[in-house]
Design an enzyme around this catalytic site. Structure first.
Site, PDB file in Angstrom:
ATOM      1  N   CYS A 107     -14.619-124.071  44.959  1.00 10.58           N
ATOM      2  CA  CYS A 107     -14.053-125.365  44.555  1.00 10.58           C
ATOM      3  C   CYS A 107     -14.419-125.727  43.118  1.00 10.58           C
ATOM      4  O   CYS A 107     -13.588-126.230  42.356  1.00 10.58           O
ATOM      5  CB  CYS A 107     -14.494-126.471  45.509  1.00 10.58           C
ATOM      6  SG  CYS A 107     -16.285-126.693  45.650  1.00 10.58           S
TER       7      CYS A 107
ATOM      8  N   HIS B  68     -18.593-130.795  47.290  1.00  5.06           N
ATOM      9  CA  HIS B  68     -17.252-130.405  46.846  1.00  5.06           C
ATOM     10  C   HIS B  68     -17.020-130.858  45.405  1.00  5.06           C
ATOM     11  O   HIS B  68     -17.627-131.828  44.940  1.00  5.06           O
ATOM     12  CB  HIS B  68     -16.199-131.035  47.758  1.00  5.06           C
ATOM     13  CG  HIS B  68     -14.814-130.510  47.548  1.00  5.06           C
ATOM     14  ND1 HIS B  68     -14.503-129.171  47.623  1.00  5.06           N
ATOM     15  CD2 HIS B  68     -13.645-131.150  47.254  1.00  5.06           C
ATOM     16  CE1 HIS B  68     -13.209-129.004  47.397  1.00  5.06           C
ATOM     17  NE2 HIS B  68     -12.670-130.192  47.155  1.00  5.06           N
TER      18      HIS B  68
ATOM     19  N   ASP C 216      -7.432-132.542  45.299  1.00  9.93           N
ATOM     20  CA  ASP C 216      -8.301-131.633  46.054  1.00  9.93           C
ATOM     21  C   ASP C 216      -7.821-130.190  45.899  1.00  9.93           C
ATOM     22  O   ASP C 216      -6.671-129.866  46.212  1.00  9.93           O
ATOM     23  CB  ASP C 216      -8.305-132.038  47.524  1.00  9.93           C
ATOM     24  CG  ASP C 216      -9.505-131.494  48.276  1.00  9.93           C
ATOM     25  OD1 ASP C 216      -9.895-130.338  48.012  1.00  9.93           O
ATOM     26  OD2 ASP C 216     -10.060-132.221  49.121  1.00  9.93           O
TER      27      ASP C 216
END
Length: 482
Positions: free
Chosen positions: A56, A162, A180
């Protein structure tokens, strides 16, 4: 045997609002009218899904670097230079990231290593009000983007730590748009600023430090630097560890009497990869019908490079490094071997080969790919300034030839009409490398007078501004975040 598989997750709403929902679209239109969606369009143009479950941080940074139109300086696939999360390996090995993920500090390191300006704020170094103001500033501009590091549980989502970029802000609702990068799991969504702040204001167990956010922008300087720390080389971490950890211990353990002895401690037994750790940024172009001319842009870049070289060579530290190298010529060492590569034709032969690979997209494995190396000088103005062209020929796999020129920083003619070379040398490289080391490196030198002398030589505050930028903007960040 059956295996468990998942197709996405249901986005917890509230607190989040799906970007593609009717309400999400309404928020988008309103924010667009408020002028706080300016950064969205560049980001969405390069929005990607992370290629590994733990990538991520890498995918987020890849999106932002491409949105800022930063040139990675190396190929992605074919002849194309492009950021992909699989290329961001200069601060942490990809195999380690694939298993453990990546920390806040390492993402900041990656951004700097790849040519971005980074303002990083852990949650204990900022406030929710500061965060909101910086987000509004970013979302009102195409030139700056915000990356957030947060714990998913704070948004009632599954998973742990994240990273994601922020794509917009809505003032009346005080909400931000999270783009995202785990698109296989959650879609882009709006969340309240205070809720996201609370999710950032958590401890990363891997480091014991707070999460936070960073503002990423493009460095406001033309790509005319002379050197870079080659953190993409396989052995870069061992070199960085030697310089930042081993050297201070070695200096502390020995009774040193002068600067020559200090330099011997630093360079007497470095890792063999030191040769590849600091790299000359050379400029390569296709040959144009044998016409040796320079554009004004090319002249400008070469002038800056020559000025930096001149500043290096007038620094007090350079004189000590040169003297030390002279004393090493009779010895067989890593540094002595480095000097063998100082001759301009040998340097340029390697560079023209690499440049031809980039220009043609066709590289040969092994062997000598450049031939007919020819060094020429071209007068630039009436002040005896000249540039050096090193021309070479590259033979492709189909036996066709491609001519390339390596442009060397400007040089001056001496009193007898001879050109004084200005191409980077080992002494230049080692001088800049020493200047890039943290000041505390030298604090272990026992003899107080010697310690003060060394510190005065390596302090960057008194250096000319061009040389300061070369060291501080392009060299220090890699060592700082090791």
């Amino acid at each position: 045997m059956a295996s468990v598989s998942l197709y996405r997750r249901v986005l917890p709403s509230p607190p989040a609002i799906d970007f593609a929902s009717q309400e999400g679209k309404k928020i988008f239109v309103e924010a667009l009218g408020q002028g706080t969606m300016e950064g969205f369009f560049k980001l969405i143009s390069f929005y990607q899904t992370q290629s590994e479950p733990a990538y991520c941080g890498l995918a987020t940074l890849s999106v932002v670097l491409n949105a800022l139109a930063i040139d990675p300086g190396r190929k992605w696939k074919g002849p194309w230079r492009w950021f992909d999360d699989s290329m961001l390996d200069c601060c942490e090995p990809l195999e380690k990231v694939k298993v453990q993920g990546i920390t806040f500090g390492k993402v900041a390191c990656l951004a700097r290593c790849n040519g971005a300006k980074v303002e990083a704020f852990r949650s204990n170094e900022s406030t929710v009000s500061d965060f909101r103001n910086r987000v509004i500033s970013c979302c009102s501009s195409e030139d700056r983007h915000a990356i957030v590091s947060y714990h998913r549980s704070g948004l009632k989502q599954t998973g742990e730590g994240h990273f994601s970029p922020l794509g917009g802000y809505h003032a009346e609702r005080d909400m931000v748009l999270i783009l995202d990068v785990t698109r296989y799991k959650y879609p882009p969504h709006w969340v309240p600023v205070t809720l996201l702040w609370n999710a950032m204001n958590t401890i990363d167990r891997a480091t014991g430090l707070q999460r936070g956010y960073m503002i990423i922008s493009k460095l406001n300087r033309a790509p005319s630097i002379l050197y870079t720390l080659s953190c993409r080389h396989e052995g870069w971490s061992s070199v960085a560890k030697f310089l930042t950890e081993n050297v201070p211990l070695l200096l502390k353990s020995e009774d040193l009497k002068d600067i020559q002895e200090v330099l011997s401690v630093v360079f007497k037994s470095p890792p063999s990869e030191l040769r590849e750790f600091i790299t000359w940024i050379a400029e390569v172009r296709r040959q144009e019908d044998g016409n040796l001319t320079l554009s004004e842009e090319e002249k400008g870049r070469l002038v800056i490079k020559a000025e930096i070289l001149e500043k290096i060579r007038t620094a007090g530290l350079f004189k000590h490094v040169t003297s030390w190298l002279d004393s090493q010529r009779s010895r067989c060492s890593t540094i002595a071997n480095l000097q063998d590569k100082d001759m301009l034709p040998e340097l340029a032969a390697r560079v023209c080969c690499q440049g031809a690979c980039l220009l043609t997209g066709c590289c040969l494995s092994g062997g000598k790919c450049c031939c007919q190396i020819d060094v020429k000088h071209l007068n630039v103005d009436s002040k005896n300034l000249a540039t050096t062209f090193v021309s070479g020929t590259f033979t492709t796999g189909s036996s066709s030839e491609q001519g390339v020129d390596v442009l060397v920083p400007l040089c001056q003619r001496g009193p007898e009409g001879h050109y004084i070379a200005m191409h980077p040398s080992t002494a230049d490289v080692l001088t800049v490398l020493l200047l890039a080391l943290p000041l505390h490196t030298w604090s272990g030198i026992k003899e107080e007078k010697l310690r003060a002398e060394v510190t005065s030589l390596v302090t960057t505050e008194d250096l000319p501004s061009l040389l300061q930028e070369e060291v501080i903007l392009y060299m220090e960040p890699v060592l700082q975040f090791f």
